[in-house]
Motif scaffolding. Sequence first.
Motif, PDB file in Angstrom:
ATOM      1  N   LEU A 158       1.054   4.083  -2.720  1.00 39.03           N
ATOM      2  CA  LEU A 158       0.770   5.478  -2.357  1.00 39.03           C
ATOM      3  C   LEU A 158       1.814   6.414  -2.971  1.00 39.03           C
ATOM      4  O   LEU A 158       1.477   7.448  -3.547  1.00 39.03           O
ATOM      5  CB  LEU A 158       0.756   5.628  -0.833  1.00 39.03           C
ATOM      6  CG  LEU A 158       0.481   7.042  -0.310  1.00 39.03           C
ATOM      7  CD1 LEU A 158      -0.620   7.030   0.717  1.00 39.03           C
ATOM      8  CD2 LEU A 158       1.703   7.707   0.276  1.00 39.03           C
ATOM      9  N   ILE A 159       3.088   6.028  -2.853  1.00 40.06           N
ATOM     10  CA  ILE A 159       4.146   6.882  -3.414  1.00 40.06           C
ATOM     11  C   ILE A 159       3.990   6.978  -4.939  1.00 40.06           C
ATOM     12  O   ILE A 159       3.935   8.072  -5.518  1.00 40.06           O
ATOM     13  CB  ILE A 159       5.536   6.319  -3.049  1.00 40.06           C
ATOM     14  CG1 ILE A 159       5.740   6.347  -1.547  1.00 40.06           C
ATOM     15  CG2 ILE A 159       6.628   7.094  -3.769  1.00 40.06           C
ATOM     16  CD1 ILE A 159       5.998   7.701  -0.969  1.00 40.06           C
ATOM     17  N   SER A 187       0.746   8.747  -6.024  1.00 37.32           N
ATOM     18  CA  SER A 187       0.754  10.193  -5.802  1.00 37.32           C
ATOM     19  C   SER A 187       1.630  10.891  -6.835  1.00 37.32           C
ATOM     20  O   SER A 187       1.298  11.983  -7.295  1.00 37.32           O
ATOM     21  CB  SER A 187       1.248  10.518  -4.393  1.00 37.32           C
ATOM     22  OG  SER A 187       0.385   9.932  -3.457  1.00 37.32           O
ATOM     23  N   ALA A 197       0.834  -1.202   0.000  1.00 41.12           N
ATOM     24  CA  ALA A 197       0.000   0.000   0.000  1.00 41.12           C
ATOM     25  C   ALA A 197       0.866   1.248   0.000  1.00 41.12           C
ATOM     26  O   ALA A 197       0.596   2.220  -0.708  1.00 41.12           O
ATOM     27  CB  ALA A 197      -0.934  -0.002   1.205  1.00 41.12           C
ATOM     28  N   TYR A 198       1.960   1.201   0.800  1.00 34.94           N
ATOM     29  CA  TYR A 198       2.843   2.372   0.867  1.00 34.94           C
ATOM     30  C   TYR A 198       3.491   2.641  -0.494  1.00 34.94           C
ATOM     31  O   TYR A 198       3.521   3.772  -0.979  1.00 34.94           O
ATOM     32  CB  TYR A 198       3.917   2.154   1.936  1.00 34.94           C
ATOM     33  CG  TYR A 198       4.853   3.325   2.087  1.00 34.94           C
ATOM     34  CD1 TYR A 198       4.545   4.353   2.956  1.00 34.94           C
ATOM     35  CD2 TYR A 198       6.021   3.406   1.341  1.00 34.94           C
ATOM     36  CE1 TYR A 198       5.378   5.445   3.077  1.00 34.94           C
ATOM     37  CE2 TYR A 198       6.857   4.492   1.452  1.00 34.94           C
ATOM     38  CZ  TYR A 198       6.541   5.508   2.324  1.00 34.94           C
ATOM     39  OH  TYR A 198       7.363   6.593   2.431  1.00 34.94           O
TER      40      TYR A 198
END
Lengths: 126, 503
Positions: B171-172, B175, B167-168
């Motif tokens: 996210l990066i 984004s 997920a991280y």
Amino acid sequence: MSTLAGYFSYAVTIFLLVAGLYIIIAQGNLIKKLVGLSLLQTSVYLLYIAPGKLVGGTAPIIAPGQQIYANPLPHVLILTAIVVGVATLALGLALAVRIHEAYGSIEEEEILEKDNASEDAEGVRA
Amino acid sequence: MSLAAQLPALQVALPLLAAPLVVLLRHGGLACTVVTAAAWAAFATALGLWLQVGQLDPGGAISYQMGSWAPPWGIEYRVDRLASFVLLLVSGMAAVVLSYSRASVEREVPRELHYLYYAMFALCLAGLLGIVITGDAFNIFVFIEISSLATYVLIALGRDRRALTAAYQYLIMGSIGATFIVIGIGFLYLMTGTLNLADMAVRLREVESYRPVLVALAFLTVGISLKLALFPLHLWLPNAYTYAPSAVTAFLAATATKVSVYVLIRFYYSVFGESLVFEQLPLPRIMLWLSLMAMFGASFAAIFKHNLKRLFAYSSVGQIGYITLGLSFDSVNGLTASIVHLFNHGIAKGAIFLLIGGIVASMTTRDAVPPAPTFDRLAGLAKRMPLTCFGIVLAGLSLIGVPGTAGFVTKWYLILAAMERGQWWLVGAIVLSSLLAVAYVWRFVEVAYFHAAPAGSKKNEAPLSLLIPAWLLVIATLWFGLDTSFTVGAALDAAQELVKIRR
């Protein structure tokens, strides 16, 4: 206006953009990556807002004797973008906290090592 | 004002309102009911819009003025044939997956988080529908972020701790992609002074020789490609699909990347126009090679994966290659193939991930962390779960493109488009890459049907509440392989409208 000064805001925008991207790529620390991401998003705020200002322009409220008004729309858009940026940052930090709880580290390399170790233990090949 | 005139607003408002309601209710069962009802209502709305668009002249669109502010000042919702088609896919998949969710989520997500799962699902759905329906460039960015933020949370709900890092990572990457998209939109706004897509397309004609327009095109292409997992930008996808809860994987695989494809088509054909996209930059060539790399590289990588979910995640990257390949032709047949495949691959991959969810559910004991569906655990599975395995094989045939399945229709139009341009080697490449799909689907067949089951295993079919929604999609895969009047008809109409806009 001399060209250099005219392009000043763009130069700052591009610097922030590239700096942000560089931090995301070069840093292995999850928090530092988020700092880079915030920097990247901030550069976009500047990209939108700087052209909205007109030299000699006033606030966009109709008033007698005023001919030139600044463009208010970019500010409104960027207010939304700032909210989005805050939400992204908050979620990213929350994930970093959860990752720290699960792995005991927020360094990308250490996390990868632990993942590989646990996959070997499971006998799972990539 | 009649209800029929308000359908475009309801399309987004229903799931959007369901999300905070569910958070206030704080009850898993009620949350499931509310969000599932909202999703079915959204599907009904999409059907209503589909019928309304069908009554318009070819090329017509429903324009809805948010708050009665006339475009280009206010935000306009715009439903043309393509948008309506994608709305049907997204809301339909959401309705099916949510009907499936209750039994699946019970086993894969801790009980106290259930209501949040449904809230996030509703937000994600609202975001995806919003991206498709809006006619405002900045609105697209906001809806992309709504759906993406909800997606990151949904992925992080997986029980494996690697779900968090997946997920991280997403996210990066997500984004960065969204930021690139907003930079592109910013340049377009600077050059045209408008955010309304239709208005922008008109004003862009006057400034299309300026370099910032090309910069905007480049930023948008890279940003959207990150979101749709075009080959070298796909790195977030395999982990995200592998470790997310099964229902989430099915929904994302069927809708999230497809909506990004829609955004790409929208910007390329409706805003920039073909002359700009396909003649001033070497974009078709880049797109062609990246698509080929996806079709071969990712499909080849899929063959050697040990985890069934990861195998089909890589297969998704490969299948997206076919969609972008269709775009690179810049022809009605190519675009038709892209639009049809967006639908056909959506339902086939959705079916597969739902069925894999059934396998995971049957291996999970209550309140334990669900085991990964790795091949060593699947030996002789066809004996234990005959219906599930048969469903995966049928949907797998569609991934290969066997005649009689939906996947064949896509490949047919891709080959037609390639022949139109006289690129015979490409016809060979499309057929050859399908053989790679045979290889990875065969790996499952071999393990499930021909390996001996571990001693003492008995029949353990997935519960009906999981099987029925999944089989609904499997049957749809076969249905749309035989009766193509709905899918190809819609895609052909949409493609002709889009290609005509700039001719």
